[in-house]
Every structure is written in structure tokens, then in C-alpha cells.
Design a protein around this motif. Structure first.
Motif: not given
Length: 288
Positions: A124-129, A153, A155
Motif C-alpha cells: 500500500d501507499g506510495i509503492k502502489s499508487a 485504498r 492497495e
């Protein structure tokens, strides 16, 4: 009597009953399935199961057959289904590069009493924008077969096991899914027949999905200590401080650390060790 006979006579052939109309729809769906149109992500997983019951045999070049468990081996994903029903489900698995919203990897219990399919990694977060990023993460991970991106989300869910897509808007809203490969190059290993660690097999860390071999599915039943820790590094450190601790397993979902007073092998099965990291500190108790 004559009047009563007239009242119950059959309707003209040009008039379809509701049941026969539904039958015609089903037949058209089966016809569509047999031509491979399922790959356009047009059906939800329940409807897909209904349709594939009459689908043709597995197409040539379907490498998934190489990893399908034989009838003599217990398969938790088969549930109460017959061999024919399970074969139909396996044949329905289409590897579609991108299945637009609403679409997700079907992770529910597709067959009665079958084990649900869960992602082995959630990013999640910036790694999976974006969904493009999620697709790239799956493509670059040789253990990943299919992925689902949750737009609401941010995700990214990676799955080791190839599954049909679920395109029901009531359950797959704001989701995009796709398939990177039909068969991953990383085959679930599970616990080796011989469970003792020797020499260099004692790794400081075995990354996800990896747990200490145990009699239970989760790999936590025979742990001598269970304690909450924020990450796997702290879990490994806690094991090193315990004289009797040989190995450890960390569950990132529960933030739980499990310590073991025995030296056995690792279980690196993507379907049983998701969200777990393990490590070996020593093969014998420390002499302090």
C-alpha cells in the motif's frame, strides 16, 4: 369436462415460459464460454462457475495443468466439488493482462467448503499508487500470478494462485485486476519430508512467504513463546536474546512473533505462509 380441458391446454410453441427463456439464456452463455469470451472479464465468479460446468476441455498449451493436484492428493481448494466440477473451474481460469473496473481476482470460496484464496503480499501507499504500478510489481515478482488494485485504498494485492476474475459491481467496485502469468516459476514447497536443519540451512532470515515448519497450517501451534513485536527484525532480535530459542516466525498481519526451541526446516509455501517471515538463530541452545 370439455371446458376444463380447454383451460389447461399447453400454450402455443411461440410463447416461451420463464423457465425455458432462462434456459435459452444459459445456453447462449455456455456457447459464449466455449468460444473463449470469458477472457473479456464479462462475468462474475458465481456465474462463471455455472457456465463452465458445460465448458469444453482445457485448451492446448494450458500450463496450469502441470501444477494441478492429482485426485489422490488432498486439495483444500476443491472443497465438496466433484472432480468434474473442479476440472471445469480450473479450465475457466483465463490469464487476462488487464481487467478493467469493476474487476478483482476472485478470492472468495468458489466451491462449497473450499479454502478461500488470499493474497500472499499486500502493498500500500506510495509503492502502489496506480494500477500500472501494481501490474508492474506482479510482473517483476516471479511468485505472482494475478493481482488486484484497490483504487479507493491504493492497495495492491498479489496472488500466487491463478483464479477467475470477479466482475460483480456490488463486490468489485473501484477495483482493477490482471494476470501476469498463468504459472509462476516459484512453486509452493511446503515443509520438506525431513524437518531437521543442518549447516548453512540455518538462515538468519527467510523472507515472506516463509514460516518455521510446524504441524499446524499457520505454523504457530508449537511455539514456546508468542509475543507482540512491531516487525520481523525485532522478532529475530528477541529470539537471539532467548537462550533456548532456535528459530522464529513473524506474522505481519497480527504483528505477532513466535519463538521455537527446536531447529526444523522452513515452510515456503505461498498458500500457507502468506504474510510471514521466518529466521534461524542457532541449531542448538546457547551456552552462556
Amino acid at each position: 369436462m370439455f371446458f376444463f380441458f380447454l383451460m389447461i391446454r399447453r400454450p402455443p410453441r411461440s410463447t416461451l415460459s420463464s423457465s425455458s427463456a432462462a434456459s435459452d439464456v444459459y445456453k447462449r452463455q455456455v456457447s459464449t464460454q466455449s468460444t473463449g469470451a470469458f477472457s473479456d472479464c464479462s462475468m462474475g465468479c458465481e456465474l462463471a462457475l455455472l457456465v463452465v460446468a458445460a465448458a469444453a476441455a482445457r485448451p492446448t498449451g494450458d500450463v496450469w495443468a502441470e501444477t494441478t493436484p492429482s485426485a489422490s492428493v488432498y486439495n483444500p481448494y476443491k472443497g465438496d466439488a466433484s472432480d468434474a466440477e473442479y476440472a471445469a473451474l480450473e479450465a475457466s481460469k483465463a490469464c487476462v493482462e488487464i481487467c478493467e473496473a469493476p474487476c478483482r481476482v476472485s478470492d472468495g470460496q468458489l466451491l462449497e467448503s473450499a479454502k478461500p484464496v488470499t493474497p500472499y503480499k499486500v502493498i500500500d501507499g506510495i509503492k502502489s499508487a496506480t494500477f500500472q504500478t501494481c501490474k508492474k510489481l506482479c510482473t517483476e515478482d516471479e511468485a505472482c500470478s494475478v493481482w488486484t488494485f484497490k483504487m479507493s485504498r491504493l492497495e495492491c494485492l498479489l496472488y500466487h494462485r491463478l483464479q477467475p476474475f470477479d466482475t460483480d459491481p456490488t463486490r468489485a467496485d473501484s477495483m482493477i485486476a490482471g494476470c501476469a502469468r498463468r504459472k509462476t516459476s516459484v512453486v509452493p514447497a511446503g515443509c520438506p519430508a525431513l524437518g531437521q536443519l543442518t549447516g548453512t540451512a540455518c538462515k538468519a532470515e527467510c523472507p515472506m512467504p516463509c514460516k518455521v515448519c510446524d504441524s499446524s497450517v499457520t505454523g504457530t501451534s508449537s511455539a514456546m513463546i508468542k509475543v507482540s513485536k512491531p516487525n520481523q527484525q525485532e522478532c529475530g532480535k528477541h529470539c537471539r536474546l532467548q537462550q533456548e530459542c532456535h528459530m522464529w516466525t513473524y506474522d505481519s498481519r497480527l504483528s505477532q512473533c513466535f519463538l521455537y526451541d527446536k531447529a526444523v526446516t522452513f515452510d515456503q509455501d505461498y498458500e500457507r505462509a502468506a504474510h510471514m517471515t521466518a529466521g534461524c538463530v542457532r541449531t542448538q541452545a546457547a551456552q552462556w
